[in-house]
Scaffold this motif. Structure first.
Motif, PDB file in Angstrom:
ATOM      1  N   VAL A   6      53.541  53.044  31.497  1.00 54.04           N
ATOM      2  CA  VAL A   6      52.241  52.879  30.841  1.00 54.04           C
ATOM      3  C   VAL A   6      51.864  51.402  30.910  1.00 54.04           C
ATOM      4  CG1 VAL A   6      51.068  52.840  28.602  1.00 54.04           C
ATOM      5  CG2 VAL A   6      52.332  54.875  29.298  1.00 54.04           C
ATOM      6  N   HIS A   7      50.716  51.114  31.534  1.00 53.81           N
ATOM      7  CA  HIS A   7      50.186  49.750  31.620  1.00 53.81           C
ATOM      8  C   HIS A   7      49.079  49.634  30.568  1.00 53.81           C
ATOM      9  CE1 HIS A   7      52.095  49.162  35.630  1.00 53.81           C
ATOM     10  NE2 HIS A   7      51.855  50.457  35.738  1.00 53.81           N
ATOM     11  N   PHE A   8      49.157  48.637  29.725  1.00 52.68           N
ATOM     12  CA  PHE A   8      48.217  48.508  28.605  1.00 52.68           C
ATOM     13  C   PHE A   8      47.502  47.165  28.690  1.00 52.68           C
ATOM     14  CE2 PHE A   8      48.062  48.676  23.623  1.00 52.68           C
ATOM     15  CZ  PHE A   8      46.735  49.062  23.667  1.00 52.68           C
ATOM     16  N   ILE A   9      46.157  47.214  28.755  1.00 48.98           N
ATOM     17  CA  ILE A   9      45.364  45.992  28.934  1.00 48.98           C
ATOM     18  C   ILE A   9      44.081  46.096  28.100  1.00 48.98           C
ATOM     19  CG2 ILE A   9      44.023  46.755  30.965  1.00 48.98           C
ATOM     20  CD1 ILE A   9      44.827  43.918  32.203  1.00 48.98           C
ATOM     21  N   PHE A  10      43.393  44.979  27.913  1.00 49.68           N
ATOM     22  CA  PHE A  10      42.214  44.903  27.034  1.00 49.68           C
ATOM     23  C   PHE A  10      41.083  45.807  27.537  1.00 49.68           C
ATOM     24  CE2 PHE A  10      38.651  42.656  24.909  1.00 49.68           C
ATOM     25  CZ  PHE A  10      39.192  42.539  23.630  1.00 49.68           C
ATOM     26  N   ASN A  11      40.665  45.588  28.787  1.00 51.48           N
ATOM     27  CA  ASN A  11      39.647  46.433  29.422  1.00 51.48           C
ATOM     28  C   ASN A  11      39.814  46.326  30.936  1.00 51.48           C
ATOM     29  OD1 ASN A  11      38.330  44.059  30.345  1.00 51.48           O
ATOM     30  ND2 ASN A  11      37.075  43.966  28.501  1.00 51.48           N
ATOM     31  N   LEU A  12      38.908  46.951  31.682  1.00 51.42           N
ATOM     32  CA  LEU A  12      39.014  46.912  33.145  1.00 51.42           C
ATOM     33  C   LEU A  12      37.821  46.187  33.773  1.00 51.42           C
ATOM     34  CD1 LEU A  12      40.529  50.425  33.901  1.00 51.42           C
ATOM     35  CD2 LEU A  12      41.630  48.217  34.257  1.00 51.42           C
ATOM     36  N   TYR A  13      37.330  45.153  33.083  1.00 51.31           N
ATOM     37  CA  TYR A  13      36.375  44.256  33.729  1.00 51.31           C
ATOM     38  C   TYR A  13      37.156  43.369  34.681  1.00 51.31           C
ATOM     39  CZ  TYR A  13      32.940  45.947  30.410  1.00 51.31           C
ATOM     40  OH  TYR A  13      32.095  46.761  29.705  1.00 51.31           O
ATOM     41  N   ARG A  14      36.474  42.798  35.644  1.00 51.66           N
ATOM     42  CA  ARG A  14      37.169  42.112  36.737  1.00 51.66           C
ATOM     43  C   ARG A  14      37.535  40.680  36.359  1.00 51.66           C
ATOM     44  NH1 ARG A  14      37.702  43.754  42.173  1.00 51.66           N
ATOM     45  NH2 ARG A  14      36.381  45.574  41.874  1.00 51.66           N
ATOM     46  N   LEU A  62      38.120  44.677  14.728  1.00 53.96           N
ATOM     47  CA  LEU A  62      38.268  45.002  13.303  1.00 53.96           C
ATOM     48  C   LEU A  62      38.866  46.397  13.126  1.00 53.96           C
ATOM     49  CD1 LEU A  62      34.851  43.634  11.969  1.00 53.96           C
ATOM     50  CD2 LEU A  62      37.111  42.583  11.701  1.00 53.96           C
ATOM     51  N   ALA A  63      38.708  47.215  14.172  1.00 52.79           N
ATOM     52  CA  ALA A  63      39.261  48.580  14.124  1.00 52.79           C
ATOM     53  C   ALA A  63      40.658  48.649  14.739  1.00 52.79           C
ATOM     54  CB  ALA A  63      38.314  49.534  14.842  1.00 52.79           C
ATOM     55  N   LEU A  64      41.319  47.500  14.846  1.00 50.96           N
ATOM     56  CA  LEU A  64      42.642  47.451  15.495  1.00 50.96           C
ATOM     57  C   LEU A  64      43.672  48.389  14.854  1.00 50.96           C
ATOM     58  CD1 LEU A  64      43.406  45.828  18.011  1.00 50.96           C
ATOM     59  CD2 LEU A  64      44.632  44.246  16.539  1.00 50.96           C
ATOM     60  N   PRO A  65      43.682  48.538  13.509  1.00 51.37           N
ATOM     61  CA  PRO A  65      44.644  49.492  12.925  1.00 51.37           C
ATOM     62  C   PRO A  65      44.561  50.880  13.543  1.00 51.37           C
ATOM     63  CG  PRO A  65      43.672  48.169  11.197  1.00 51.37           C
ATOM     64  CD  PRO A  65      42.938  47.819  12.468  1.00 51.37           C
ATOM     65  N   LEU A  66      43.346  51.279  13.924  1.00 53.40           N
ATOM     66  CA  LEU A  66      43.154  52.578  14.586  1.00 53.40           C
ATOM     67  C   LEU A  66      43.849  52.592  15.949  1.00 53.40           C
ATOM     68  CD1 LEU A  66      41.710  55.339  14.456  1.00 53.40           C
ATOM     69  CD2 LEU A  66      39.733  54.250  15.534  1.00 53.40           C
ATOM     70  N   ALA A  67      43.829  51.445  16.631  1.00 50.51           N
ATOM     71  CA  ALA A  67      44.467  51.345  17.945  1.00 50.51           C
ATOM     72  C   ALA A  67      45.985  51.550  17.842  1.00 50.51           C
ATOM     73  CB  ALA A  67      44.163  49.988  18.577  1.00 50.51           C
ATOM     74  N   PHE A  68      46.595  51.012  16.784  1.00 51.37           N
ATOM     75  CA  PHE A  68      48.042  51.226  16.574  1.00 51.37           C
ATOM     76  C   PHE A  68      48.337  52.716  16.504  1.00 51.37           C
ATOM     77  CE2 PHE A  68      47.592  46.894  14.963  1.00 51.37           C
ATOM     78  CZ  PHE A  68      48.743  46.274  15.436  1.00 51.37           C
ATOM     79  N   PHE A  69      47.554  53.418  15.693  1.00 50.72           N
ATOM     80  CA  PHE A  69      47.740  54.858  15.510  1.00 50.72           C
ATOM     81  C   PHE A  69      47.542  55.612  16.831  1.00 50.72           C
ATOM     82  CE2 PHE A  69      45.614  58.959  14.682  1.00 50.72           C
ATOM     83  CZ  PHE A  69      46.668  59.631  14.069  1.00 50.72           C
ATOM     84  N   LEU A  87      47.952  40.522  28.200  1.00 47.70           N
ATOM     85  CA  LEU A  87      47.053  39.861  27.258  1.00 47.70           C
ATOM     86  C   LEU A  87      47.444  40.148  25.798  1.00 47.70           C
ATOM     87  CD1 LEU A  87      43.752  40.555  29.242  1.00 47.70           C
ATOM     88  CD2 LEU A  87      45.267  38.583  29.424  1.00 47.70           C
ATOM     89  N   PHE A  88      46.886  39.350  24.888  1.00 52.20           N
ATOM     90  CA  PHE A  88      47.409  39.289  23.522  1.00 52.20           C
ATOM     91  C   PHE A  88      47.250  40.576  22.705  1.00 52.20           C
ATOM     92  CE2 PHE A  88      46.696  38.530  18.991  1.00 52.20           C
ATOM     93  CZ  PHE A  88      47.967  38.091  18.636  1.00 52.20           C
ATOM     94  N   TRP A  89      46.023  41.105  22.600  1.00 56.70           N
ATOM     95  CA  TRP A  89      45.801  42.220  21.671  1.00 56.70           C
ATOM     96  C   TRP A  89      46.538  43.501  22.074  1.00 56.70           C
ATOM     97  CZ3 TRP A  89      44.383  40.807  17.105  1.00 56.70           C
ATOM     98  CH2 TRP A  89      43.605  39.661  16.931  1.00 56.70           C
ATOM     99  N   PRO A  90      46.533  43.905  23.340  1.00 57.10           N
ATOM    100  CA  PRO A  90      47.360  45.066  23.718  1.00 57.10           C
ATOM    101  C   PRO A  90      48.847  44.835  23.427  1.00 57.10           C
ATOM    102  CG  PRO A  90      45.753  44.597  25.421  1.00 57.10           C
ATOM    103  CD  PRO A  90      45.694  43.447  24.468  1.00 57.10           C
ATOM    104  N   THR A  91      49.309  43.592  23.653  1.00 51.91           N
ATOM    105  CA  THR A  91      50.716  43.275  23.392  1.00 51.91           C
ATOM    106  C   THR A  91      51.044  43.422  21.908  1.00 51.91           C
ATOM    107  OG1 THR A  91      50.864  41.790  25.293  1.00 51.91           O
ATOM    108  CG2 THR A  91      52.451  41.423  23.530  1.00 51.91           C
TER     109      THR A  91
END
Length: 360
Positions: A6-14, A62-69, A87-91
């Motif tokens: 599983v590769h986890f990243i912020f978004n897929l903009y270039r 601000l909805a990051l807690p939802l991302a954990f779930f 990158l930081f937030w996915p990590t």
């Protein structure tokens, strides 16, 4: 049966991190790849060759807690053999969500001490806290950045590797006699998103100091600073053109005389690697990552003195073309010797094998 990553990243903009991840996935067909993003948007289209792309679709940080779930639920259903974050937030999400039995690898794409993100105390706090909670295997894109990551955050390394970013030297290749746009004008090119870290205001100011010369700069990239930069160009009369984003940059770069970048910080710049591979002479800001990347094959200017940049641009516009060619050729050779895709893939496979081996 193929191992699943599983590769986890912020978004897929270039951007550099996204381009690197997409290209690596393509080169590793022996694994099953699932790509997860926090936010929607995909600028890669068919270039993204994975079994599945899942967007967690959070509305804001601000909805990051939802991302954990959501991410924890995804890991439970996908049951990957390995998770690789960028990158930081996915990590951050992954460190608190991925069970200890699954190896977790994190690629750090920047020299964090100078990055805008890490100027915030809470980013440093959260990175330190999450690393102590779950020690991920760290990959950093430059040797200098590897040492800096642990010393800056005052952490003891668990497992850490420096693995250079790569450039496709076959795709980014051009003969020295490539046609130039305008032989009467000395043409500079800058490539990169119109973001603060790229420090375009500095290079526009430098160009304004030599607006009476037959020298022009074209900037390729899009971003939220477009109006501000255009305003500065209009006010100063600098010979600078904002060209927007293009897909065929490898056909455009060789038409110029000099590649310039004035960033205040970078990880390991993909744009510079592409320019090196295409035999472009380089004039860069004197930051640590550029110096590790290019050593003596580029010219450098001081970010504390905008006149230094304008003086060097003017001098290079009048320099013997052989001097530019020699630097450019040395740059391509350095890219071939140190920063190719096969070298990167070989290094990454060793890290994956080690991580999977120690958990099975």
């Amino acid at each position: 049966m193929k191992k699943k990553i599983v590769h986890f990243i912020f978004n897929l903009y270039r951007g550099g991190a996204e381009t690197m991840m997409v290209r690596v996935i393509k080169e590793l067909p022996e694994y099953e790849h699932v790509v997860v993003t926090l936010f929607p948007g995909n600028n890669f289209g068919d270039e993204l060759q994975c079994k599945k792309w899942v967007c967690l679709n959070i509305k804001s940080l601000l909805a990051l807690p939802l991302a954990f779930f959501k991410f924890k639920k995804l890991i439970n259903s996908e049951k990957p053999d390995l998770v690789h974050t960028h990158l930081f937030w996915p990590t951050l999400v992954a460190r608190f969500s991925v069970p200890k039995k699954i190896p977790l690898i994190t690629t750090v794409h920047a020299f964090i001490a100078t990055s805008v993100e890490y100027k915030h105390w809470y980013i440093r706090f959260l990175d330190r806290l999450s690393y102590k909670f779950r020690k991920s295997i760290i990959i950093v894109v430059a040797k200098g950045a590897l040492n800096e990551y642990f010393s800056f955050l005052k952490l003891k390394p668990y497992k850490a590797y420096a693995l250079y970013t790569f450039v496709d030297t076959a795709r980014f290749n051009v003969s020295l006699s490539a046609p130039k746009i305008d032989t009467d004008v000395f043409k500079l090119i800058a490539v990169g998103a119109l973001r603060k870290q790229k420090n375009y205001t500095y290079i526009i100011e430098a160009m304004a100091l030599i607006k009476d010369k037959n020298i022009e700069l074209d900037i390729y990239g899009s971003g939220n600073l477009k109006e501000e930069l255009q305003g500065q160009i209009n006010t100063t009369g600098a010979k600078v053109n904002l060209k927007g984003e293009v897909k065929n940059i490898e056909q455009i770069i060789p038409q110029y005389d000099l590649f310039v970048m004035s960033s205040t910080f970078e990880g390991f710049s993909l744009g510079i690697l592409e320019a090196m591979a295409m035999r472009m002479p380089l004039l860069l800001s004197d930051i640590a990552s550029f110096k590790e990347q290019c050593e003596d094959i580029a010219w450098y200017f001081s970010l504390g003195d905008v006149q230094d940049a304008s003086r060097q641009i003017n001098a290079l516009s009048m320099a013997d073309k052989n001097i530019l060619f020699q630097k450019a050729e040395a740059g391509r050779q350095r890219a071939i010797n140190n920063f190719t895709l096969p070298q990167h893939i070989m290094g990454l496979q060793k890290i994956y094998d080690d991580a999977l081996g120690s958990n099975h």
